[in-house]
Motif scaffolding. Structure first.
Motif, short mmCIF file in Angstrom:
data_model
loop_
_atom_site.label_atom_id
_atom_site.label_comp_id
_atom_site.label_asym_id
_atom_site.label_seq_id
_atom_site.Cartn_x
_atom_site.Cartn_y
_atom_site.Cartn_z
N PRO A 180 -7.02 14.46 -3.18
CA PRO A 180 -6.82 13.75 -4.44
C PRO A 180 -7.83 12.60 -4.53
O PRO A 180 -8.27 12.05 -3.51
N ASP A 181 -8.19 12.22 -5.74
CA ASP A 181 -9.18 11.17 -5.95
C ASP A 181 -8.81 9.89 -5.20
O ASP A 181 -9.68 9.25 -4.61
N SER A 182 -7.55 9.53 -5.21
CA SER A 182 -7.13 8.28 -4.55
C SER A 182 -7.40 8.31 -3.05
O SER A 182 -7.86 7.32 -2.47
N ILE A 183 -7.15 9.45 -2.42
CA ILE A 183 -7.38 9.55 -0.98
C ILE A 183 -8.87 9.68 -0.67
O ILE A 183 -9.36 9.08 0.29
N SER A 184 -9.58 10.41 -1.50
CA SER A 184 -11.03 10.51 -1.33
C SER A 184 -11.68 9.12 -1.38
O SER A 184 -12.57 8.81 -0.59
N LEU A 185 -11.21 8.29 -2.29
CA LEU A 185 -11.70 6.92 -2.41
C LEU A 185 -11.48 6.16 -1.11
O LEU A 185 -12.39 5.48 -0.61
N ALA A 213 -16.68 1.52 -3.41
CA ALA A 213 -15.28 1.91 -3.20
C ALA A 213 -14.39 0.67 -3.10
O ALA A 213 -13.27 0.66 -3.62
N ARG A 214 -14.88 -0.38 -2.46
CA ARG A 214 -14.09 -1.62 -2.34
C ARG A 214 -13.76 -2.17 -3.72
O ARG A 214 -12.63 -2.57 -4.00
N HIS A 215 -14.76 -2.20 -4.60
CA HIS A 215 -14.54 -2.73 -5.95
C HIS A 215 -13.53 -1.88 -6.72
O HIS A 215 -12.66 -2.42 -7.41
N VAL A 216 -13.62 -0.58 -6.57
CA VAL A 216 -12.68 0.31 -7.24
C VAL A 216 -11.27 0.11 -6.68
O VAL A 216 -10.29 0.03 -7.44
N SER A 266 0.83 -1.22 0.00
CA SER A 266 0.00 0.00 0.00
C SER A 266 0.85 1.25 0.00
O SER A 266 1.91 1.29 0.62
N ASP A 267 0.36 2.27 -0.66
CA ASP A 267 0.95 3.61 -0.57
C ASP A 267 0.74 4.07 0.87
O ASP A 267 -0.37 4.00 1.40
#
Length: 179
Positions: free
Chosen positions: A101-106, A124-127, A50-51
């Motif tokens: 950012p979109d990644s953190i919002s997700l 969100a889990r699927h994405v 993970s990032d």
């Protein structure tokens, strides 16, 4: 025994830059429980793929949900120490999706859904799984669960303080944390 407890407390406080006196309380009341709690530390900090910023976002949201001021301060301190930008931390704390950012919002939406336990995390889990893979999804789930351990113990010991009156000190622009 007391020396071991004090040494562990000192090491943790040095890492998180927040007092963790509850560790002494726990250690003095139940040394074997204290030692077993130490075994969970690798879980709460586990990250392989993970990032770090994504994991910190999940931990901040989960810890904030638990409404423990000093635990939230610890998580914020570690996130900042590991490179999460102050403006991103503030945006996560205040759920300012416009500045995330979109990644953190997700990740924030996913974490909120997991905590709500109402199925709202499904999309969100699927994405997350499609974008980052099953390993990252598993690591985020562990981060969320791990973030709940220490606030729960502190609440049980009567040592948790509400996040609603805490200022994380990220900078003078830091919002008050709403529990």
């Amino acid at each position: 025994m007391k020396m071991v407890i004090r040494l562990v407390q000192w090491m943790v406080e040095r890492k998180v830059r927040t007092p963790v006196g509850y560790l002494s309380d726990l250690g003095e009341a139940s040394f074997s429980g204290f030692l077993k709690l130490l075994l969970i530390l690798p879980l709460v900090s586990h990250r392989a793929k993970s990032d770090p910023v994504l994991q910190h976002a999940a931990r901040i949201v989960a810890t904030q949900h638990e409404d423990c001021a000093s635990c939230l301060q610890m998580v914020v301190n570690v996130a900042a120490d590991e490179g999460m930008e102050p403006q991103t931390i503030r945006a996560v704390l205040s759920r300012d999706y416009q500045h995330l950012p979109d990644s953190i919002s997700l990740i924030v939406r996913f974490t909120e859904g997991v905590l709500a336990r109402n199925g709202s995390e499904r999309e969100a889990r699927h994405v997350i799984e499609a974008r980052y893979g099953a390993t990252v999804l598993a690591e985020l789930a562990l981060a969320i669960a791990g973030a709940r351990v220490f606030p729960t113990i502190k609440q049980g010991l009567g040592l948790a303080g509400s996040c609603s009156t805490t200022d994380t000190g990220i900078d003078s622009q830091a919002p008050l944390i709403a529990g």
